[in-house]
Every structure is written in structure tokens, then in C-alpha cells.
Design an enzyme around this catalytic site. Structure first.
Site, PDB file in Angstrom:
ATOM      1  N   ASP A  38      -2.814   3.223   4.992  1.00  0.00           N
ATOM      2  CA  ASP A  38      -2.030   2.147   4.215  1.00  0.00           C
ATOM      3  C   ASP A  38      -1.486   1.206   5.210  1.00  0.00           C
ATOM      4  OD1 ASP A  38       1.160   2.716   2.563  1.00  0.00           O
ATOM      5  OD2 ASP A  38      -0.242   0.889   2.721  1.00  0.00           O
ATOM      6  N   ASP A 215      -2.343  -5.330   1.904  1.00  0.00           N
ATOM      7  CA  ASP A 215      -1.980  -4.057   1.978  1.00  0.00           C
ATOM      8  C   ASP A 215      -3.095  -3.281   1.347  1.00  0.00           C
ATOM      9  OD1 ASP A 215       0.996  -2.411   0.033  1.00  0.00           O
ATOM     10  OD2 ASP A 215      -0.646  -1.647   1.292  1.00  0.00           O
TER      11      ASP A 215
HETATM   12  C1  RX0 Z   1      -6.586   1.624  -1.968  1.00  0.00           C
HETATM   13  O1  RX0 Z   1      -5.866   2.987  -2.111  1.00  0.00           O
HETATM   14  C2  RX0 Z   1      -4.656   3.126  -2.888  1.00  0.00           C
HETATM   15  C3  RX0 Z   1      -4.173   4.491  -3.048  1.00  0.00           C
HETATM   16  C4  RX0 Z   1      -3.769   4.525  -4.207  1.00  0.00           C
HETATM   17  C5  RX0 Z   1      -2.156   3.835  -4.181  1.00  0.00           C
HETATM   18  C6  RX0 Z   1      -1.455   4.151  -5.691  1.00  0.00           C
HETATM   19  O2  RX0 Z   1      -2.129   3.294  -6.486  1.00  0.00           O
HETATM   20  C7  RX0 Z   1      -1.368   5.689  -6.153  1.00  0.00           C
HETATM   21  C8  RX0 Z   1      -2.293   5.958  -7.024  1.00  0.00           C
HETATM   22  C9  RX0 Z   1      -2.227   7.376  -7.477  1.00  0.00           C
HETATM   23  C10 RX0 Z   1      -1.558   8.422  -7.041  1.00  0.00           C
HETATM   24  C11 RX0 Z   1      -0.914   7.926  -5.793  1.00  0.00           C
HETATM   25  C12 RX0 Z   1      -0.569   6.552  -5.318  1.00  0.00           C
HETATM   26  C13 RX0 Z   1       0.211   6.368  -3.988  1.00  0.00           C
HETATM   27  C14 RX0 Z   1       1.466   6.380  -4.158  1.00  0.00           C
HETATM   28  C15 RX0 Z   1       2.487   6.275  -3.231  1.00  0.00           C
HETATM   29  C16 RX0 Z   1       1.905   6.086  -1.793  1.00  0.00           C
HETATM   30  C17 RX0 Z   1       0.137   6.150  -1.767  1.00  0.00           C
HETATM   31  C18 RX0 Z   1      -0.387   6.128  -2.639  1.00  0.00           C
HETATM   32  C19 RX0 Z   1      -0.076   3.501  -5.592  1.00  0.00           C
HETATM   33  C20 RX0 Z   1       0.666   3.615  -7.055  1.00  0.00           C
HETATM   34  C21 RX0 Z   1       1.987   3.190  -6.942  1.00  0.00           C
HETATM   35  C22 RX0 Z   1       1.927   1.678  -6.420  1.00  0.00           C
HETATM   36  N1  RX0 Z   1       1.450   1.799  -5.115  1.00  0.00           N
HETATM   37  C23 RX0 Z   1       2.157   1.487  -3.914  1.00  0.00           C
HETATM   38  O3  RX0 Z   1       3.587   1.616  -4.169  1.00  0.00           O
HETATM   39  C24 RX0 Z   1       1.370   1.777  -2.834  1.00  0.00           C
HETATM   40  C25 RX0 Z   1       1.402   0.511  -1.821  1.00  0.00           C
HETATM   41  C26 RX0 Z   1       1.107   1.127  -0.426  1.00  0.00           C
HETATM   42  N2  RX0 Z   1       1.539   0.072   0.508  1.00  0.00           N
HETATM   43  C27 RX0 Z   1       1.565   2.313  -0.294  1.00  0.00           C
HETATM   44  O4  RX0 Z   1       2.872   2.439   0.523  1.00  0.00           O
HETATM   45  C28 RX0 Z   1       2.202   2.608  -1.707  1.00  0.00           C
HETATM   46  C29 RX0 Z   1       0.063   2.168  -5.211  1.00  0.00           C
END
Ligand code: RX0
Length: 322
Positions: A38, A215
Site C-alpha cells: 500500500d 495509491d
Molecule cells: C488494490 O487493493 C486494495 C486493497 C483493498 C482496499 C480496500 O478496498 C479494502 C477492501 C476490503 C477490505 C479491506 C480493505 C482495506 C481497508 C483498509 C486498509 C487496507 C485495505 C479499502 C476499503 C476502504 C477504503 N480504502 C482505503 O482507505 C485504503 C486506501 C489505502 N491507501 C489503504 O491505506 C486504505 C480501500
């Protein structure tokens, strides 16, 4: 052993074009974890064995099973867009690539995770690839620990989404042409200045320039909610109940030809009812000052390029992915 010719890949898994993650190992003997790499954060955390059993479908770190574990115990909390992950710090040997780049790393054992969205996570934790200034508790990030070992060919990592992260270089077999470099606009963040957002030949938003974070930990392109809703109308997308947009999966409407970034505007996803729906790869997100207003160029953008994150020159290079 260290990486051959100073570079090493970590292969990634792509879950529904929305979650990309790869494997690392922590401890001796190795305990493996699936983590998101990330660039939007700078800490490593994995679920703790002391985590609530709700999280049994994920791997959890058990310090009592590792000979190289060093206790720390300092409290830890990191805020994401959707809530905080809480836990405590520990130290152990972390291996980020099959060609064994072992580092001694301080990371967090998560004991509290917000059910939403982590019940949807197909990965266990997050490995922040951001700058040290972004790291909670002043912990040296994983990539900085690798850089200090002087084993990489270049002080860079490249992302060929959704296939792999390449530590230490870039591989011309997977891109064509030159890299177009953009200098990091705000030190300590993988952030660039965007010249504008246009649909077809018409510049609609960010006319006087704006900031965008590149990001790898975000699934979509996000922009301020206002402009995004106008953009969605322009491509005929309908708003979903829980936020996000869908386009009629019949006509895979791409942005009009000539758009400088022909981003696939949708990624196939299963709705909770199981039928295939096309989820548009944009969503509206108002990030408050001082960090915002900020556009986020996530996986659905990055996946169209071979992207090099260059810590030596504090710039991001985009080349056309093969
Ligand atoms: C390409 O792969 C991306 C991984 C999925 C990211 C994500 O879609 C997710 C989906 C399902 C479960 C958990 C998480 C997730 C949640 C927190 C951290 C990492 C993954 C995040 C959903 C919420 C908004 N978003 C961010 O703020 C993210 C933005 C990023 N910078 C992080 O710090 C938080 C993306």
C-alpha cells in the site's frame, strides 16, 4: 542469498479487480501472510493470534511460535478511510520475497479490526510502502529497511498491477516506451500534481491543477464527490445504494475515445445477490484539508501502466504496460 541481480518480484493475487495482495512471511519458522502493498500508508500490520476469533478465516501471527520474536508492546492505532486498526508493536524477521530479502522489522499485531470492510478482505494485513514521515509511531517502513541493506540494484520498486511488485528495479519485458516521470509534489507522500481531468477532449475538473495520490492500496479512482457525480452522469452510470456506481453491464461504456487515460470504467464484481454487475472503477470521496482535497489514483488507474516508485529521485514513472 539475497535477490538475483539486485531485483526480486513478489507475485500478487487479484481478487475481483478490487483487492491485490501478495505473500510475506514473519518469524522463525516462517508464518505466511497475505498483505496489500500500500503506497498510501507506511506501516506493516498483520492480525494477532490474540485477535478476536471473528477473524479466524485469516492468518494470525503467533509470537510464541517464533524463535526470533522480540517483544515491544507499544500501543498502535492506524486510521484508514473506513476506521481504525488497533493493536501493539512487535519485532521479528520479515521476508518480503521468495528470493528471501530478510529484514528485522517492527510491525503491529492487530487485535481490533473494524468488521466493515475487513470481513470482505481476502488478505490478512497491510504492508505500507509510503515514506517514513507517514509511518505511525515513527517506525522505519519495510522498504526503508530493505534500502538500508544496499542489496537492491536501484532504490525503487515497480508495480505491474495486478501481477507483481518488483523490488529494486523495473523490467522492460513488461512495458514499452519510456517512463514519463512526475515528481512527488508533497514530500513524504506518493503524491503528484494533476493537470486536469477531462472526458474526451473536454476538460471538466481540476482545471487549475490539483493533487492526486498514486495509491496501490486503493481499489478505484476517487475524486471529490461533486465532480465524480458529474463524471458518472457523463458516462451514464447509476449510483448504488451503498455508494459507488454501476453502469449497465450490457454496454461496457468506456470513456469517450481520445481520453488521455482510457481507464476501464468498470470492474466486474458480484453483487451481494450473486449476479454479475459492472461496478464503475470510480467513486466519490471528499478528503478534508489539510490532506485534501485530493484525488486518489488507485488500482483501476495504476493497472493501466507499469508504475515505478522512485525513492532515489522522489518521482513516479509511468510507462505503457505491455
Ligand atoms: C488494490 O487493493 C486494495 C486493497 C483493498 C482496499 C480496500 O478496498 C479494502 C477492501 C476490503 C477490505 C479491506 C480493505 C482495506 C481497508 C483498509 C486498509 C487496507 C485495505 C479499502 C476499503 C476502504 C477504503 N480504502 C482505503 O482507505 C485504503 C486506501 C489505502 N491507501 C489503504 O491505506 C486504505 C480501500
Amino acid at each position: 542469498a539475497g535477490p538475483r541481480n539486485g531485483t526480486a518480484p513478489t507475485l500478487l493475487t487479484n481478487y475481483l479487480d478490487t483487492q491485490y495482495f501478495g505473500e510475506i512471511s514473519i518469524g522463525t519458522p516462517a508464518q505466511t501472510f497475505k498483505v496489500v502493498f500500500d503506497t498510501g500508508s507506511a506501516n506493516l500490520w498483520v492480525p494477532s493470534y490474540k485477535c478476536s476469533p471473528l477473524y479466524i478465516s485469516h492468518s494470525r501471527y503467533d509470537s510464541s511460535k517464533s524463535r526470533t520474536y522480540i517483544a515491544n508492546g507499544t500501543g498502535f492505532a492506524i486510521r484508514y478511510g473506513t476506521g481504525s486498526v488497533k493493536g501493539f508493536l512487535s519485532q521479528d524477521i520479515v521476508m518480503v520475497s521468495v528470493s528471501d530479502i530478510p529484514i528485522i522489522q517492527v510491525f503491529a499485531e492487530a487485535t481490533v479490526l473494524p468488521a466493515f470492510p475487513f470481513i470482505f478482505a481476502r488478505f490478512d494485513g497491510v504492508l505500507g510502502m509510503g515514506y517514513p514521515s507517514q509511518a505511525i509511531d515513527g517506525i522505519t517502513p519495510v522498504f526503508d529497511r530493505i534500502l538500508s541493506q544496499q542489496i537492491l540494484k536501484e532504490d525503487v520498486f515497480s508495480v505491474y498491477y495486478s501481477r507483481w511488485v518488483l523490488w529494486g528495479g523495473s523490467d522492460p519485458a513488461y512495458y514499452t516506451g519510456d517512463f514519463h516521470y512526475l515528481n512527488v509534489s508533497k514530500s513524504g507522500y506518493w503524491q503528484i500534481s494533476m493537470k486536469g481531468v477531462s472526458v474526451g477532449a473536454e476538460m471538466l475538473f481540476c482545471k487549475d491543477g490539483c493533487s492526486a495520490a498514486v495509491d496501490t492500496g486503493a481499489s478505484y479512482i476517487t475524486g471529490p464527490a461533486g465532480p465524480i457525480s458529474v463524471l458518472m452522469k457523463a458516462i451514464g452510470a447509476a449510483e448504488m445504494a451503498e455508494g459507488g456506481y454501476v453502469v449497465d453491464s450490457g454496454d461496457h461504456r468506456d470513456l469517450p475515445p481520445g481520453t488521455s487515460i482510457t481507464v476501464c470504467v468498470s470492474s466486474l464484481q458480484q453483487s451481494q445477490y450473486g449476479e454479475d454487475i459492472c461496478v464503475v472503477a470510480f467513486s466519490g470521496l471528499d478528503i478534508p484539508p489539510p490532506a485534501g482535497p485530493l484525488w486518489i489514483l488507485g488500482a483501476s488507474f495504476i493497472g493501466h501502466y507499469y508504475t515505478k516508485f522512485d525513492r532515489r529521485n522522489n518521482r513516479i514513472g509511468f510507462a505503457t504496460a505491455r
